[in-house]
Write an enzyme that holds these catalytic residues in place. Structure first.
Site, short mmCIF file in Angstrom:
data_model
loop_
_atom_site.label_atom_id
_atom_site.label_comp_id
_atom_site.label_asym_id
_atom_site.label_seq_id
_atom_site.Cartn_x
_atom_site.Cartn_y
_atom_site.Cartn_z
N GLY A 167 8.76 14.64 0.06
CA GLY A 167 8.19 13.62 0.43
C GLY A 167 9.26 12.28 0.68
N ILE A 172 -0.73 13.12 6.39
CA ILE A 172 -0.40 12.33 7.48
C ILE A 172 -1.42 11.60 8.10
CG2 ILE A 172 0.67 13.47 10.11
CD1 ILE A 172 2.70 14.08 7.18
N ARG A 174 -19.77 -18.19 -9.46
CA ARG A 174 -20.68 -17.85 -11.02
C ARG A 174 -20.57 -18.51 -12.65
NH1 ARG A 174 -23.28 -12.97 -12.87
NH2 ARG A 174 -22.83 -13.62 -15.78
N GLU A 204 4.59 5.51 2.60
CA GLU A 204 6.42 5.75 2.99
C GLU A 204 7.42 4.87 2.36
OE1 GLU A 204 6.28 2.97 6.71
OE2 GLU A 204 4.27 3.09 6.64
N GLU A 218 9.93 3.70 -6.65
CA GLU A 218 10.73 4.47 -7.14
C GLU A 218 12.17 4.21 -7.05
OE1 GLU A 218 8.20 5.34 -8.44
OE2 GLU A 218 7.63 3.97 -9.51
#
Lengths: 252, 385
Positions: free
Chosen positions: B135, B161, B273, B368, B372
């Site tokens: 990757g 993909i 709420r 993409e 890390e």
């Protein structure tokens, strides 16, 4: 087919309105602005009529502050050919007569076949400018149209009549028509349209104001709505409801 | 939302943003939950988006594009993502990862053959880089292209993909010289759906971005003429790194949009709420959560815009793109998570948008280049220079 569309820049419909420090105007410092939604139907109608005719020019016009170029530019991006901005920094406080006179002056110079505008601007909800334009320009005026077609120099329109009826009118051009929901689905500007719009002209001129018929003495927000009350359930509550409507609310 | 944008947008950029905002609110939001639930790629929506120019953002008018700068493109993607992350992902992948590299690195002939069809949306595009064993680590690329006369013969496969099953044009990377390593040994090719030996397969079920399509590509002796090679031989790695720099600004904008969408819903819900006799927005615990969300969003916007402005100015922006993607995607995880918390039990149901946004945001920390990998990119930039 030469068409003029009048639009108005108004606060976004989900705005929280505050009264300004002067007590007669709206505090516009925090507001987001949009084209009054009924005017979008007018723009779309103009574009459709031009497309149907296969020729012509659509001029979009507004009276407003200098910032109104944003709303005009959006109309140009939708497909209008040119724009006229009648500048008036105090347009927010003008009454319908003043506005209609300024618009009419500028419209006369363009000698259009058709003048379109929304039935009402959603900021002050007066709904008078369209009809006043008809009067000043000496053109027939039909308000709140929900269908429109043009053949042989005549417009055929439909509008809602009383008791759910539909009125069909034929009117010779030039005419002033005001538009309402149901007439069409306004198109999106599209990225291409937006990029093309920057090349289209906006003619800025000072608004030639008519004489005001109204002045605003004071402006205040409506009182907060009181909490609802449950009187009871079923048929047995009816007597009490009628009594309260008559004696407390005094509307019967 | 009445917040400060850390740069002045031109009238045109404001119009683009507002137009896409309306479009997204009226056309995309109402179907966002449904396409997520059914894992359905909304083909008819893409036809509409194509008509409005959203599939031709980075290329000029002569190629039927709209020539938007990077700031404008980021605004558009963020506004789409506010309503529907899946749709934003499909748009971003098509524009940044297929259309842009073909326009940028393609020969005149390749531009003429592919760019207008993609920019007009007549054809959808996809980018095949990731493999089951490679990757972010391009050195692990197994797909090979072997020269045979005027052709290349491709063998291998790609996975995850985006747009795969609806695309007709693909940019695919393959090893052309194993000895040269990734930097000189990988090349890109333009493939067309229907080529002999080119298989396109449905992808697995996924956690988020379920309304976006993904799939697997297989190459069994796919014969590709050399004229389909995109960019110089061996330059595939360098070129897709450039492609990803731009793509990362897009994913950062997407994450920003998801966070903003979730925040706006949380803000609205907190006013509506009631608990213990007043709107929960009046509770400091909730108000502070909203304050943190708004602050994080603005910080991310500043980074996204900084990267986009640098790109538009023609300045190096690899570091800024990586920072924007890292920060915006991690921020989106936090903000969407808190948006569920503000919604309480309702936020946990699939009837409200926020849980979908939370699941969608997770993709942004992975696709993409993972968070890390972004840190690797950033550290290399700051340690070298």
């Amino acid at each position: 087919m030469n068409i003029v569309v009048c639009i108005k820049r108004v606060p976004a419909t989900d705005s929280r309105i505050k009264v300004g420090a002067d007590g007669t105007s709206i505090d516009d410092s925090q507001l987001e602005w949009i084209i009054s939604p009924y005017d979008e139907f007018a723009v779309e109608a103009a574009l459709q009529m031009k497309e149907a005719a296969g020729e012509g020019e659509v001029t979009v016009m507004t009276m407003g502050p200098a910032e109104s170029t944003k709303e005009l530019r959006t109309c140009l991006a939708m497909g209008c050919d040119k724009a006229v901005l009648l500048t008036d920094p105090d347009s927010g406080t003008r009454d319908a007569h003043t506005t209609a006179h300024a618009l009419a002056k500028a419209i006369q110079g363009l000698s259009p076949d058709l003048v379109l505008c929304g039935k009402v601007a959603v900021d002050r909800d007066q709904g008078q400018v369209g009809s006043l334009l008809g009067g000043i320009l000496d053109m027939p005026c039909i308000t709140e149209i929900k269908a429109l077609s043009i053949t042989d120099g005549k417009a055929t329109v439909e509008r809602a009549g009383d008791s759910g009826t539909t009125e069909t009118w034929t009117v010779s051009l030039p005419a002033v028509l005001t538009t309402t929901k149901g007439l069409n689905e306004p198109r999106y500007a599209g990225l291409k349209g937006i990029m093309a719009a920057k090349k289209k002209p906006i003619d800025e001129q000072e608004a030639q104001l008519g004489e005001a018929a109204l002045t605003i003495k004071s402006l205040e927000l409506p009182p907060p709505r009181r909490e609802g009350r449950i009187i009871g359930e079923g048929p047995e509550a009816v007597t009490e409801l009628v009594r309260l409507l008559r004696e407390e609310a005094k509307i019967l | 939302m009445g917040i400060v944008v850390p740069l002045t947008l031109s009238e045109e950029q404001q119009m683009l943003r507002d137009t896409v905002r309306d479009l997204a609110r009226e056309e995309l939001l109402p179907q966002a939950i449904e396409i997520d639930r059914e894992a359905r790629f909304p083909v008819e929506t893409f036809a509409k988006l194509a008509e409005l120019g959203l599939l031709g953002m980075p290329v000029p008018e002569e190629y039927e594009g709209v020539a938007l700068d990077s700031v404008s493109t980021s605004l558009v993607i963020a506004e789409v993502a506010k309503a529907c992350g899946s749709t934003a992902l499909g748009i971003a992948a098509h524009n940044s990862l297929c259309l842009w590299p073909i326009f940028e690195f393609g020969s005149d002939d390749q531009r003429a053959r592919y760019v207008a069809d993609l920019a007009s949306g007549r054809k959808l595009g996809a980018f095949g880089l990731t493999e089951s064993g490679a990757g972010s680590d391009a050195g692990g690329t197994r797909t090979v292209a072997v020269r045979d006369g005027d052709d290349w013969v491709l063998n291998g496969s790609k996975c995850f993909i985006t747009n795969a099953n609806f695309a007709e044009t693909f940019v695919v990377t393959a090893v052309t010289d194993r000895d040269a390593g990734p930097k000189g040994g990988i090349s890109s090719f333009i493939l067309e759906k229907g080529m002999n030996g080119f298989g396109i397969h449905k992808g697995d079920e996924k956690l988020g971005m379920r309304g976006s399509d993904w799939g697997e590509l297989t190459f069994a002796d796919v014969r590709v003429p050399d004229s389909q090679r995109l960019g110089d031989e061996g330059q595939g790695f360098v070129n897709f790194m450039k492609t990803l720099d731009g793509g990362r600004v897009g994913i950062a904008a997407l994450a920003l949009g998801l966070a903003e969408g979730a925040y706006e819903l949380a803000l609205k819900y907190s006013h509506e709420r009631q608990a213990f006799g007043k709107p929960i927005a009046k509770k400091q615990a909730v108000a502070f959560m909203l304050a943190d969300m708004a602050t994080q969003i603005e910080a991310a916007r500043a980074l996204v815009m900084a990267a986009a402005v640098k790109k538009d100015a023609g300045l190096p922006y690899r570091k800024e793109a990586a920072m924007a993607k890292l920060f915006a995607s991690e921020m989106a995880m936090k903000v969407t998570y808190d948006a569920i918390q503000v919604h309480g039990g309702y936020g946990f149901t699939t009837e409200y948008h926020v849980e979908r946004m939370y699941r969608d945001a997770k993709l942004c920390t992975i696709g993409e280049g993972t968070s890390e990998i972004q840190r690797i990119v950033i550290s290399r930039e700051i340690l070298v220079h």
